[in-house]
Design a protein around this motif. Structure first.
Motif, short mmCIF file in Angstrom:
data_model
loop_
_atom_site.label_atom_id
_atom_site.label_comp_id
_atom_site.label_asym_id
_atom_site.label_seq_id
_atom_site.Cartn_x
_atom_site.Cartn_y
_atom_site.Cartn_z
N ALA A 109 0.85 -1.20 0.00
CA ALA A 109 0.00 0.00 0.00
C ALA A 109 0.88 1.25 0.00
O ALA A 109 0.57 2.24 -0.66
CB ALA A 109 -0.91 -0.02 1.23
N PHE A 110 1.97 1.19 0.73
CA PHE A 110 2.91 2.32 0.84
C PHE A 110 3.47 2.71 -0.54
O PHE A 110 3.66 3.88 -0.83
CB PHE A 110 4.03 1.89 1.80
N LEU A 111 3.72 1.70 -1.41
CA LEU A 111 4.33 2.01 -2.71
C LEU A 111 3.31 2.23 -3.83
O LEU A 111 3.63 2.82 -4.85
CB LEU A 111 5.27 0.85 -3.12
N LEU A 112 2.08 1.77 -3.60
CA LEU A 112 1.07 1.79 -4.67
C LEU A 112 0.78 3.19 -5.21
O LEU A 112 0.79 3.41 -6.43
CB LEU A 112 -0.22 1.14 -4.15
N ASP A 113 0.56 4.16 -4.33
CA ASP A 113 0.20 5.50 -4.79
C ASP A 113 1.32 6.11 -5.62
O ASP A 113 1.09 6.73 -6.65
CB ASP A 113 -0.11 6.42 -3.60
N ALA A 114 2.56 5.92 -5.14
CA ALA A 114 3.72 6.48 -5.86
C ALA A 114 3.77 5.87 -7.26
O ALA A 114 4.03 6.57 -8.25
CB ALA A 114 5.00 6.17 -5.09
N GLN A 115 3.50 4.57 -7.37
CA GLN A 115 3.55 3.91 -8.68
C GLN A 115 2.45 4.44 -9.60
O GLN A 115 2.68 4.76 -10.76
CB GLN A 115 3.43 2.39 -8.50
N ARG A 116 1.26 4.60 -9.05
CA ARG A 116 0.15 5.11 -9.87
C ARG A 116 0.40 6.56 -10.29
O ARG A 116 0.09 6.95 -11.40
CB ARG A 116 -1.17 5.00 -9.11
N ASP A 117 0.98 7.35 -9.38
CA ASP A 117 1.25 8.75 -9.70
C ASP A 117 2.20 8.85 -10.89
O ASP A 117 2.05 9.70 -11.75
CB ASP A 117 1.89 9.47 -8.50
N MET A 118 3.20 7.97 -10.91
CA MET A 118 4.16 8.03 -12.02
C MET A 118 3.48 7.75 -13.35
O MET A 118 3.82 8.33 -14.37
CB MET A 118 5.29 7.03 -11.78
N ALA A 119 2.50 6.84 -13.33
CA ALA A 119 1.80 6.49 -14.57
C ALA A 119 0.90 7.63 -15.05
O ALA A 119 0.57 7.71 -16.21
CB ALA A 119 0.98 5.23 -14.36
N LYS A 120 0.54 8.53 -14.11
CA LYS A 120 -0.32 9.66 -14.49
C LYS A 120 0.49 10.77 -15.14
O LYS A 120 -0.03 11.59 -15.87
CB LYS A 120 -1.01 10.23 -13.25
#
Ligand code: DC
Length: 226
Positions: A109-120
């Motif tokens: 969960a800690f890494l998920l948002d960062a990964q999604r943000d990069m894709a945006k």
């Protein structure tokens, strides 16, 4: 404008990162190696003196971890609390730690948002284990890359030897099979192909052959000129 997202998943050593990096350079996409992020979390915990089964301790220290991906000449460099750890995360010990911390839901969960943000932020090629299933379920292209365990272990073995690590092939193969079992068997976001992923087996392929096959799939799916 909608960005193009390409998800590449598969077990260790199938050639994901080499292929994703080369394709990202060709297509001028951002390459995101999510395995490196799990490795950096593992490295932090190992350096903090924790044991890999100490889930409570690992979760408690998570807020102290700051991971940044920076791009220098198109190459991804990973920084852990400001230190470039791109090389330090590539040892066998770091691989073990990465697999262990990646089974902890709070770490994911800690890494998920960062990964999604990069894709945006732009067109990305992201590689990992759960990109097509969890991180980017709406990705334009999903590829699940596999190869025989012997082929994968041989690649990993050669990579490690090139870096000067004193490893034995049989150990590399055993560790790889252990990690595969752990990554596929965990409850949260296990390694598995998305239902709409294209399966590719790179056993016995040269790099050029795998690259050509991937390029063709991406071209077909995105109509992107490559
Ligand atoms: O791709 P890699 O070998 O650098 O990944 C290291 C570990 O991180 C691997 O054992 C599984 C885990 N991982 C994961 O669980 N999910 C991802 N998206 C990427 C890696």
């Amino acid at each position: 404008m909608k960005h193009i997202n390409i998800a590449i998943d598969g077990p260790s050593g199938a050639g994901k990162s080499t292929l994703a990096r080369l394709l990202a350079q060709e297509l001028q996409f951002i390459y995101v190696d999510t395995g490196a992020m799990y490795r950096a979390v593992g490295l932090y915990m190992a350096r903090a003196g924790l044991k890999n089964h100490d889930v409570e301790g690992i979760v408690r220290l998570l807020p102290c971890v700051r991971i940044e991906l920076r791009y220098e000449n198109g190459m991804q460099e990973i920084f852990l609390n400001g230190e470039n750890v791109s090389r330090a995360i590539r040892t066998e010990e770091a691989s073990r730690w990465a697999s262990d911390v990646s089974a902890i839901p709070q770490v994911r969960a800690f890494l998920l948002d960062a990964q999604r943000d990069m894709a945006k932020k732009g067109n990305v090629i992201m590689d990992g284990r759960d990109i097509g299933t969890v991180v980017l379920p709406e990705a334009d292209v999903k590829i699940f890359l596999t190869a025989s365990s012997e082929d994968r272990a041989r690649r990993r073995y050669e990579e490690l030897r090139e870096k000067g690590e004193d490893v034995v092939y049989e150990d590399v193969l055993r560790h790889l099979l252990d990690r595969d079992a752990q990554d596929s068997g965990r409850k949260t976001a296990p390694l598995r192909a998305a239902d709409d992923a294209i399966l590719m087996n790179t056993t016995g392929n040269t790099l050029e052959q795998s690259l050509g096959a991937l390029r063709a799939v991406i071209k077909e799916k995105t109509k992107h000129v490559v």
